[in-house]
Design a protein around this motif. Structure first.
Motif, PDB file in Angstrom:
ATOM      1  N   ARG A   1      38.297  38.600  38.367  1.00  0.00           N
ATOM      2  CA  ARG A   1      38.610  39.620  37.995  1.00  0.00           C
ATOM      3  C   ARG A   1      39.571  40.427  36.893  1.00  0.00           C
ATOM      4  O   ARG A   1      40.865  41.003  36.880  1.00  0.00           O
ATOM      5  CB  ARG A   1      40.542  40.159  39.357  1.00  0.00           C
ATOM      6  CG  ARG A   1      39.655  39.737  40.848  1.00  0.00           C
ATOM      7  CD  ARG A   1      38.939  40.860  41.774  1.00  0.00           C
ATOM      8  NE  ARG A   1      40.145  41.722  41.484  1.00  0.00           N
ATOM      9  CZ  ARG A   1      40.551  42.195  42.443  1.00  0.00           C
ATOM     10  NH1 ARG A   1      40.910  40.986  43.529  1.00  0.00           N
ATOM     11  NH2 ARG A   1      41.310  43.273  42.630  1.00  0.00           N
TER      12      ARG A   1
ATOM     13  N   ARG B   1      39.871  31.305  40.308  1.00  0.00           N
ATOM     14  CA  ARG B   1      38.323  31.306  41.502  1.00  0.00           C
ATOM     15  C   ARG B   1      38.061  32.687  41.998  1.00  0.00           C
ATOM     16  O   ARG B   1      38.227  32.467  43.840  1.00  0.00           O
ATOM     17  CB  ARG B   1      38.911  30.200  42.779  1.00  0.00           C
ATOM     18  CG  ARG B   1      39.264  28.959  42.437  1.00  0.00           C
ATOM     19  CD  ARG B   1      39.226  28.211  43.811  1.00  0.00           C
ATOM     20  NE  ARG B   1      39.758  27.053  43.660  1.00  0.00           N
ATOM     21  CZ  ARG B   1      41.290  26.018  43.269  1.00  0.00           C
ATOM     22  NH1 ARG B   1      41.213  26.381  43.601  1.00  0.00           N
ATOM     23  NH2 ARG B   1      40.828  24.717  43.460  1.00  0.00           N
ATOM     24  N   ARG B   2      38.327  33.641  41.247  1.00  0.00           N
ATOM     25  CA  ARG B   2      38.436  34.947  41.202  1.00  0.00           C
ATOM     26  C   ARG B   2      37.762  35.644  40.047  1.00  0.00           C
ATOM     27  O   ARG B   2      38.199  35.486  38.746  1.00  0.00           O
ATOM     28  CB  ARG B   2      39.732  35.586  42.020  1.00  0.00           C
ATOM     29  CG  ARG B   2      40.107  35.858  43.348  1.00  0.00           C
ATOM     30  CD  ARG B   2      39.228  35.019  44.455  1.00  0.00           C
ATOM     31  NE  ARG B   2      39.892  35.385  45.875  1.00  0.00           N
ATOM     32  CZ  ARG B   2      40.216  33.653  46.306  1.00  0.00           C
ATOM     33  NH1 ARG B   2      39.040  32.738  45.132  1.00  0.00           N
ATOM     34  NH2 ARG B   2      40.663  33.507  47.312  1.00  0.00           N
TER      35      ARG B   2
ATOM     36  N   ASN C   1      46.879  36.744  45.475  1.00  0.00           N
ATOM     37  CA  ASN C   1      45.440  37.298  45.560  1.00  0.00           C
ATOM     38  C   ASN C   1      44.795  36.260  44.529  1.00  0.00           C
ATOM     39  O   ASN C   1      43.224  36.908  44.354  1.00  0.00           O
ATOM     40  CB  ASN C   1      45.589  38.513  45.745  1.00  0.00           C
ATOM     41  CG  ASN C   1      45.972  39.304  44.301  1.00  0.00           C
ATOM     42  OD1 ASN C   1      46.370  38.757  43.244  1.00  0.00           O
ATOM     43  ND2 ASN C   1      46.045  40.596  44.548  1.00  0.00           N
ATOM     44  N   LEU C   2      45.068  35.030  43.815  1.00  0.00           N
ATOM     45  CA  LEU C   2      44.023  34.550  43.016  1.00  0.00           C
ATOM     46  C   LEU C   2      44.290  33.004  43.927  1.00  0.00           C
ATOM     47  O   LEU C   2      45.469  33.029  44.862  1.00  0.00           O
ATOM     48  CB  LEU C   2      44.907  34.820  41.601  1.00  0.00           C
ATOM     49  CG  LEU C   2      44.426  35.945  40.903  1.00  0.00           C
ATOM     50  CD1 LEU C   2      45.133  35.620  39.220  1.00  0.00           C
ATOM     51  CD2 LEU C   2      43.410  36.229  40.896  1.00  0.00           C
TER      52      LEU C   2
END
Length: 326
Positions: free
Chosen positions: A136, A133-134, A21-22
């Motif tokens: 979080r 690119r996140r 999820n990254l």
């Protein structure tokens, strides 16, 4: 399991998924990769059977669950519980990016997980967003805290310093780990990115990391724990350990005790292996445990002396790190 160089293999790395999820810039492109179809990924039953064979018949004593991002695996606490119920039961740990760890740390600890490594390359929110690119970082920091509070010990932070990207945070990351009771690990970047863009000149070496740390801390050599990949130092006057994994400049291939199982059931006898052994097909053809054991021993028996990253003979593996498992 003993290879032709006398190395005994007791550490199994099991990738539970190639998905993540990254989108870390040193790992994969912004659009991600072509993920494995679900039917090709090992089922829970298949993972448990292979780990059982490893523990019962092959001397595996440690299992690290990896990815991709292993917390994306549905029903992970249940799988951990099944693995911890094996007899003999291997020590279970996990390497994760920390997203989702805050809500799963207690369940994983109760299921039998012992410890956790969390990837964190920066403490700066804007830089974290650039690298991954996140946006979080708050989830990762919460996951670290939750893992510590759940009793997962030690909690280790893994960072890959890259020249001109985050190498100015080596001291800050170490101070953060010391303040919060974590252990710090710096890992030399390796040619395992999906884009094939690895540049040795941008790799921050182990020697450089230690030079930076020496400017701020008094480091006391703590050696290497068994066949662990990290050389360790203790910050004087504290319990904080700092490790450096120098796979490129100080390779430890001569004492490597690791073997890797990909999410689609391929056995790799080295992180940089160019060949794999298909254990999934054996399982799905209803092979007995003895047949699987022979295939496993044959793969390990053919392991080479080292990865030879710094030699002209080096060949990059076809799979990137996210598909191999850490």
């Amino acid at each position: 399991m003993v290879d032709r160089f006398g190395r005994v293999h007791t550490d199994l790395r099991v990738s539970l998924t190639d998905r993540c999820n990254l989108r870390c810039t040193y790992c994969m492109p912004a659009e991600g990769l072509n993920w494995l179809p679900r039917a090709e990924v090992l089922t829970d039953d298949e993972v448990v059977r292979l780990v059982r064979i490893g523990a019962e018949r092959l001397g595996i004593t440690e299992v690290r669950l990896t990815g991709g991002e292993p917390l994306l695996r549905r029903g992970l606490p249940g799988l951990v519980a099944r693995l911890s119920a094996l007899d003999p039961a291997p020590e279970l740990s996990i390497t994760t990016n920390g997203i989702g760890l805050a809500r799963s740390a207690v369940a994983l600890r109760e299921a039998g997980l012992s410890r956790v490594n969390v990837s964190l390359d920066t403490l700066r929110p804007e830089r974290f967003a650039e690298i991954t690119r996140r946006d979080r970082i708050s989830d990762v920091l919460a996951g670290l805290s939750a893992a510590r509070d759940a009793g997962l010990h030690p909690v280790k932070i893994n960072a890959v310093p890259v020249r001109g990207v985050n190498d100015d945070e080596i001291v800050d990351l170490t101070a953060f780990a010391a303040e919060h009771g974590y252990q710090m690990r710096f890992i030399e970047s390796m040619p395992l990115d999906a884009q094939g863009a690895w540049d040795r000149d941008r790799m921050v070496t182990a020697a450089e990391v230690l030079d930076r740390l020496d400017e701020r801390f008094e480091l006391v050599p703590a050696g290497r724990q068994g066949n662990a990949p990290a050389e360790e130092w203790r910050i004087a006057g504290t319990d904080t350990l700092v490790g450096v994994i120098a796979s490129v400049t100080r390779p430890f291939c001569g004492s490597c005790d690791r073997v890797r199982l990909t999410a689609d059931g391929q056995l790799r006898n080295c992180l940089f292996a160019t060949e794999e052994s298909d254990l999934r097909s054996l399982l799905r053809r209803c092979a007995d445990d003895a047949t699987v054991e022979v295939a496993w021993r044959t793969s390990v028996g053919g392991k080479g002396p080292g990865h030879a990253i710094d030699s002209p003979e080096f060949r990059r593996p076809q799979r990137p790190m996210s598909a191999i498992g850490g």
